[in-house]
Write an enzyme that holds these catalytic residues in place. Structure first.
Site, PDB file in Angstrom:
ATOM      1  N   GLY A  39      49.883  49.478  48.357  1.00 20.99           N
ATOM      2  CA  GLY A  39      49.326  50.425  49.333  1.00 20.99           C
ATOM      3  C   GLY A  39      48.053  50.995  48.743  1.00 20.99           C
ATOM      4  O   GLY A  39      48.041  51.418  47.586  1.00 20.99           O
ATOM      5  N   LYS A  40      46.987  50.976  49.538  1.00 17.38           N
ATOM      6  CA  LYS A  40      45.696  51.388  48.975  1.00 17.38           C
ATOM      7  C   LYS A  40      45.756  52.793  48.376  1.00 17.38           C
ATOM      8  O   LYS A  40      45.193  53.057  47.317  1.00 17.38           O
ATOM      9  CB  LYS A  40      44.604  51.316  50.045  1.00 17.38           C
ATOM     10  N   ASN A 177      33.112  47.810  50.571  1.00 16.38           N
ATOM     11  CA  ASN A 177      32.738  46.501  50.054  1.00 16.38           C
ATOM     12  C   ASN A 177      31.610  45.961  50.939  1.00 16.38           C
ATOM     13  O   ASN A 177      31.171  46.640  51.880  1.00 16.38           O
ATOM     14  CB  ASN A 177      33.953  45.562  49.946  1.00 16.38           C
ATOM     15  N   THR A 201      30.829  47.723  46.536  1.00 17.05           N
ATOM     16  CA  THR A 201      31.464  46.785  45.602  1.00 17.05           C
ATOM     17  C   THR A 201      31.227  45.362  46.105  1.00 17.05           C
ATOM     18  O   THR A 201      31.376  45.088  47.300  1.00 17.05           O
ATOM     19  CB  THR A 201      32.972  47.086  45.465  1.00 17.05           C
ATOM     20  N   GLN A 205      30.150  39.905  41.731  1.00 18.66           N
ATOM     21  CA  GLN A 205      28.735  40.287  41.544  1.00 18.66           C
ATOM     22  C   GLN A 205      28.583  41.716  41.004  1.00 18.66           C
ATOM     23  O   GLN A 205      27.473  42.150  40.728  1.00 18.66           O
ATOM     24  CB  GLN A 205      27.983  40.211  42.873  1.00 18.66           C
ATOM     25  N   THR A 230      44.086  41.345  44.455  1.00 22.64           N
ATOM     26  CA  THR A 230      44.719  42.434  45.223  1.00 22.64           C
ATOM     27  C   THR A 230      44.695  43.736  44.419  1.00 22.64           C
ATOM     28  O   THR A 230      45.161  43.773  43.285  1.00 22.64           O
ATOM     29  CB  THR A 230      46.188  42.083  45.553  1.00 22.64           C
ATOM     30  N   ASP A 234      40.889  49.071  44.766  1.00 23.70           N
ATOM     31  CA  ASP A 234      41.608  50.344  44.617  1.00 23.70           C
ATOM     32  C   ASP A 234      41.525  50.840  43.174  1.00 23.70           C
ATOM     33  O   ASP A 234      41.377  52.040  42.929  1.00 23.70           O
ATOM     34  CB  ASP A 234      43.082  50.170  45.012  1.00 23.70           C
ATOM     35  N   GLY A 269      49.782  41.167  41.312  1.00 22.11           N
ATOM     36  CA  GLY A 269      50.342  42.408  41.850  1.00 22.11           C
ATOM     37  C   GLY A 269      49.322  43.525  41.838  1.00 22.11           C
ATOM     38  O   GLY A 269      48.409  43.532  41.011  1.00 22.11           O
ATOM     39  N   SER A 273      48.994  45.496  37.880  1.00 23.56           N
ATOM     40  CA  SER A 273      47.791  44.988  37.211  1.00 23.56           C
ATOM     41  C   SER A 273      46.797  46.087  36.837  1.00 23.56           C
ATOM     42  O   SER A 273      45.773  45.804  36.207  1.00 23.56           O
ATOM     43  CB  SER A 273      47.091  43.972  38.120  1.00 23.56           C
TER      44      SER A 273
HETATM   45  O1  RIB Z   1      44.089  47.009  48.568  1.00 21.73           O
HETATM   46  C1  RIB Z   1      45.295  46.313  48.316  1.00 21.73           C
HETATM   47  C2  RIB Z   1      46.397  46.930  49.086  1.00 21.73           C
HETATM   48  O2  RIB Z   1      46.133  46.777  50.468  1.00 21.73           O
HETATM   49  C3  RIB Z   1      47.745  46.286  48.888  1.00 21.73           C
HETATM   50  O3  RIB Z   1      48.469  46.859  47.829  1.00 21.73           O
HETATM   51  C4  RIB Z   1      48.411  46.435  50.240  1.00 21.73           C
HETATM   52  O4  RIB Z   1      49.528  47.256  50.235  1.00 21.73           O
HETATM   53  C5  RIB Z   1      47.326  46.951  51.176  1.00 21.73           C
HETATM   54  O5  RIB Z   1      47.445  48.307  51.385  1.00 21.73           O
END
Ligand code: RIB
Length: 289
Positions: A39-40, A177, A201, A205, A230, A234, A269, A273
């Site tokens: 979740g962001k 981004n 972002t 690059q 992923t 964040d 993950g 990570s």
């Molecule tokens: O930015 C990555 C996140 O976007 C993931 O963890 C997912 O849950 C979505 O919210």
């Protein structure tokens, strides 16, 4: 007062690794499946905490196993959870994620309890950080509440949507981004709306900083093996917020955050990570030697 308050989403990420993303109507076979906390919003809160910031999280989960897992992950990080609420009769948010052999992801989020997030009446933090997987009203109120007590407000406009001018006027820093900055009309349009700094972002690059005062900086990303992108954005936002709260300049904070997100792409993950401050410092030392 907290260094950083993050208002945002908490999801259980259901992740399939596959050679390539399926086209519409196509079925492909996956290599493996895993569940990760994500979740962001929660990713950004964990990134801020691991970068050394005292952090509070405002969010919502269902009263289900996924919600309990996410709460215990956040507890372990030492994040203040007094505004992280349990909602009956609504499931915890889920993200369905496909990661291809290059580490690129595609994500579908089912918000569930995230759609019920509301901002507290008052927020006492040096930095308030939000994204867009929760209601816009909650983000707007969080920024208003933070600014009332002198906070710097940072918006990560993901997932990308058109934003009302009332919200943009409340943002000190926007971190889009490349795709998102286009959808928002470009850097100049953000300045016209009253934003002081735009940090764009650009994946491998690196990043670009533009200020309304006319400054420009580019920070390249270190070359690193990519396993899973992923949560890299964040990690950047959370680490940037933590360093700004600790008094760093925008360029120093961004340099730190670029290193943190470079480390984040090296492991699978979202939350697993995210590096801690020690690992980020070691990478920065290595890059400067
Ligand atoms: O930015 C990555 C996140 O976007 C993931 O963890 C997912 O849950 C979505 O919210």
């Amino acid at each position: 007062m907290f260094d950083v308050t993050v208002l945002g989403s908490a999801n259980l990420d259901l992740v399939v690794r596959t050679e390539r993303h399926p086209s519409p109507g196509e079925t492909v076979l996956g290599d493996d499946f895993a569940e990760y906390p994500g979740g962001k919003g929660l990713n950004q809160a964990v990134a801020a905490a691991r970068a050394g910031a005292s952090t509070s999280f405002v969010g919502a989960i269902g009263t289900d196993d996924a919600g309990r897992t996410l709460r215990s992950v956040a507890e372990i990080e030492g994040i203040d959870l007094s505004q992280f609420v349990d909602r009956d009769n609504v499931p915890t948010g889920r993200a369905l994620i496909t990661v291809d052999h290059r580490g690129e992801n595609s994500i579908v989020v089912v918000p569930g309890a995230n759609a019920t997030v509301v901002a507290p009446a008052s927020i006492s933090a040096l930095v308030v950080l939000c994204q867009l997987e929760v209601p816009l009203d909650a983000v707007t109120h969080a920024f208003r509440a933070g600014r009332a007590r002198g906070a710097t407000t940072i918006l990560n406009p993901a997932p990308a949507i058109q934003l009302p001018i009332e919200l943009l006027r409340l943002c000190d820093i926007v971190v889009p981004n490349e795709h998102e900055v286009g959808l928002l009309g470009g850097v100049e349009a953000l300045f016209d709306a009253g934003v002081a700094t735009v940090v764009t972002t650009r994946g491998e690059q690196g990043i670009e900083i533009h200020t309304a005062a006319g400054e420009q900086h580019q920070i390249p990303a270190p070359r690193v093996p990519v396993v899973d992108t992923t949560g890299a954005g964040d990690t950047f936002c959370g680490a940037l917020s933590a360093r700004l709260a600790h008094g760093a300049s925008i360029t120093d904070a961004a340099e730190w955050a670029v290193a943190a997100s470079a480390l984040a792409v090296g492991r699978p993950g979202a939350i697993p990570s995210i590096p801690d401050a020690g690992a980020t410092r070691r990478l920065l030392d290595q890059l400067s030697s």
